[in-house]
Design a protein around this motif. Structure first.
Motif, PDB file in Angstrom:
ATOM      1  N   PHE A 157       1.115  -1.103   0.090  1.00 35.09           N
ATOM      2  CA  PHE A 157      -0.117  -0.129  -0.003  1.00 35.09           C
ATOM      3  C   PHE A 157       0.949   1.384   0.058  1.00 35.09           C
ATOM      4  O   PHE A 157       1.841   1.218   0.774  1.00 35.09           O
ATOM      5  N   GLY A 158       0.488   2.089  -0.846  1.00 35.78           N
ATOM      6  CA  GLY A 158       1.339   3.341  -0.954  1.00 35.78           C
ATOM      7  C   GLY A 158       2.566   3.429  -1.818  1.00 35.78           C
ATOM      8  O   GLY A 158       3.217   4.262  -2.090  1.00 35.78           O
ATOM      9  N   SER A 159       2.982   2.174  -2.501  1.00 36.50           N
ATOM     10  CA  SER A 159       4.005   1.979  -3.247  1.00 36.50           C
ATOM     11  C   SER A 159       3.808   2.442  -4.491  1.00 36.50           C
ATOM     12  O   SER A 159       2.537   2.695  -5.057  1.00 36.50           O
ATOM     13  N   GLY A 210       3.885   9.954   3.353  1.00 37.94           N
ATOM     14  CA  GLY A 210       5.166   9.805   2.882  1.00 37.94           C
ATOM     15  C   GLY A 210       5.008   9.678   1.414  1.00 37.94           C
ATOM     16  O   GLY A 210       5.895  10.446   0.439  1.00 37.94           O
ATOM     17  N   ALA A 211       4.298   8.718   0.785  1.00 41.02           N
ATOM     18  CA  ALA A 211       4.128   8.561  -0.670  1.00 41.02           C
ATOM     19  C   ALA A 211       3.638   9.483  -1.279  1.00 41.02           C
ATOM     20  O   ALA A 211       3.863  10.001  -2.580  1.00 41.02           O
ATOM     21  N   VAL A 212       2.655  10.524  -0.725  1.00 42.59           N
ATOM     22  CA  VAL A 212       1.886  11.471  -1.262  1.00 42.59           C
ATOM     23  C   VAL A 212       3.048  12.690  -1.419  1.00 42.59           C
ATOM     24  O   VAL A 212       3.034  13.265  -2.556  1.00 42.59           O
ATOM     25  N   ALA A 232      -1.688   8.781  -5.108  1.00 46.64           N
ATOM     26  CA  ALA A 232      -0.931   8.504  -3.924  1.00 46.64           C
ATOM     27  C   ALA A 232      -1.932   8.813  -2.694  1.00 46.64           C
ATOM     28  O   ALA A 232      -1.704   7.853  -1.547  1.00 46.64           O
ATOM     29  N   ILE A 233      -2.600   9.718  -2.684  1.00 45.00           N
ATOM     30  CA  ILE A 233      -3.644  10.216  -1.516  1.00 45.00           C
ATOM     31  C   ILE A 233      -4.473   8.665  -1.396  1.00 45.00           C
ATOM     32  O   ILE A 233      -4.763   8.380  -0.226  1.00 45.00           O
ATOM     33  N   ILE A 234      -5.098   8.318  -2.507  1.00 39.49           N
ATOM     34  CA  ILE A 234      -6.090   7.144  -2.630  1.00 39.49           C
ATOM     35  C   ILE A 234      -5.369   5.734  -1.888  1.00 39.49           C
ATOM     36  O   ILE A 234      -5.753   5.321  -1.297  1.00 39.49           O
ATOM     37  N   ALA A 235      -3.984   5.841  -2.412  1.00 39.89           N
ATOM     38  CA  ALA A 235      -3.270   4.582  -2.327  1.00 39.89           C
ATOM     39  C   ALA A 235      -2.902   4.406  -0.689  1.00 39.89           C
ATOM     40  O   ALA A 235      -2.529   3.416  -0.194  1.00 39.89           O
TER      41      ALA A 235
END
Length: 436
Positions: A48-50, A223-225, A344-347
């Motif tokens: 998730f978030g990758s 972080g991913a965002v 990224a927000i959705i993930a």
């Protein structure tokens, strides 16, 4: 908003009315559109978030928008030129999640490309195939999709899924369930106690409520965002091209069912918005657009697209049949799909948030199947077809080692849940004599 002048799909309401209506179409399908990519990506082992999962989500939005334009704007015989919103189909989730988990995304997406091309070809003779899919068959297939996905929904709500590493001390915790139940309570409350756009976007608002609670509980990492860019670089065949006959057959079978559903949605749209039956050209055009949208999405890493039934309800509710309104919705999705920060927000959405949403969505899929089956008289013959098809289809999926000695192609088909239900129900319906 029920002006009869808007029953013509070629009429455009004033922009002040058309733009909000276009956004309403997006809100009604947004959560359902991105969820399949998250589930299939998770089954393939994407964290998730990758970046890879963010990319899948972006492609879900981008190619839902592109496929919508195929329908509303059209190209030659392609497209119904009706207000039909396209989106990532839940019908394929069971098959693709199984393929992705066992053989990888390359095999799954290759099957989508080939299945989409075959789906496209169905547009030339889709009307002649409808007799193979009476309510008994389509209802069974839809029910099997919902039943197959329900355990996934519960695992997500509890904080994990079979393909993720689950911490024993947190899986099923009150923290996870409080977030999931918030999504469910808010979604149901808005659906049944509000009207208009808020009611249509009930699940999306419920997800936002659960997401907000998850942030408060420290379950979200942005972080991913922060690392995501502003423009998506689109990559053809991002996971390669890997052919597997069993995977292609399984996906193609679901494509045929999806095509029949699209015929129903097309007919429902013309009935709801214009009070008439869909023409042969509209049905063929809708099927062409379905298949093309699926094949093109697969080339760039997106999952199969199909018409979204909930948006048919919006056409009926508003009385606005304008295809240009839905074109605006498609353009909104394309813009969202080109901005990685949105993906990224959705993930970054924690699993329990998604779990709360899909408990409602997957349950509704199963309920929709039961609703279609209700059109059939429950004779001994129909009950036997339902019993045998569901038992083999879902049973072999739950106990895949029962067919571990089958050749690879047959094993993939036998354990894909939806494909065996479809095949067995069609064969039994053709073979078993009608009761006198």
């Amino acid at each position: 908003m029920t002006d009869t002048s808007y029953s013509d799909p070629n009429v455009t309401p004033p922009l002040a009315q058309a733009v909000p209506l276009g956004f309403q179409h997006v809100l009604a399908m947004f959560a359902s559109n991105v969820t399949p990519s998250i589930i299939v990506g998770g089954a393939a082992g994407l964290a998730f978030g990758s970046p890879d999962l963010v990319y899948l989500v972006q492609m879900a939005m981008l190619f839902a928008g592109v496929a919508t334009l195929f329908q509303t704007v059209g190209l030659g015989p392609i497209g119904a030129r009706l207000p039909i919103m396209q989106g990532t189909s839940f019908a394929f989730v069971g098959v693709l999640a199984g393929i992705a988990a066992t053989m990888g995304l390359s095999v799954a997406l290759t099957a989508c490309i080939i299945g989409g091309a075959i789906h496209f070809c169905l547009g030339a003779f889709i009307q002649k195939l409808r007799w193979l899919f009476p309510p008994l068959i389509t209802g069974l297939v839809i029910l099997s999709i919902g039943l197959y996905l329900i355990p996934v929904a519960i695992k997500y709500a509890a904080g994990g899924a079979a393909t993720f590493q689950m911490e024993a001390e947190s899986f099923g915790s009150l923290k996870h369930w409080s977030v999931a139940l918030t999504v469910i309570v808010v979604s149901l409350g808005l659906k049944f106690f509000t009207k208009g756009a808020l009611s249509n976007a009930a699940i999306l608002v419920g997800l936002l409520a659960g997401y907000a609670l998850a942030i408060v509980l420290g379950m979200v990492s942005f972080g991913a965002v922060g690392n995501a860019g502003w423009i998506t670089p689109i990559k053809p065949l991002p996971y390669g091209f890997e052919f597997n006959l069993g995977a292609v057959i399984a996906v193609t079978l679901v494509c045929v069912v999806s095509a029949i559903e699209t015929v129903g949605d097309t007919s429902a749209t013309t009935k709801a918005g214009a009070g008439r039956d869909a023409t042969d050209a509209e049905i063929s055009g809708a099927t062409y657009a379905d298949g093309l949208g699926t094949a093109v999405a697969g080339i760039f890493g997106g999952l199969p697209n199909t018409s979204f039934s909930q948006n048919v309800g919006i056409v009926g509710m508003t009385g606005v049949m304008s295809r240009h309104v839905v074109t605006i919705g498609g353009l909104v999705l394309i813009v969202c799909g080109l901005v990685p920060k949105v993906g990224a927000i959705i993930a970054s959405m924690p699993l329990p948030v998604l779990g709360g949403g899909v408990i409602v969505m997957f349950g509704m899929v199963a309920a929709a199947g039961l609703n279609v089956l209700a059109e059939e008289k429950m004779t001994r013959r129909t009950m036997i077809i339902i019993a045998v098809s569901l038992t083999f289809g879902l049973g072999l999926n739950l106990v895949p080692t029962a067919v571990q000695y089958l050749p690879d192609t047959l094993r993939v088909l036998a354990t894909s849940a939806v494909a065996p239900v479809a095949l067995l129900s069609i064969l039994l319906n053709l073979i078993l004599p009608e009761e006198v």
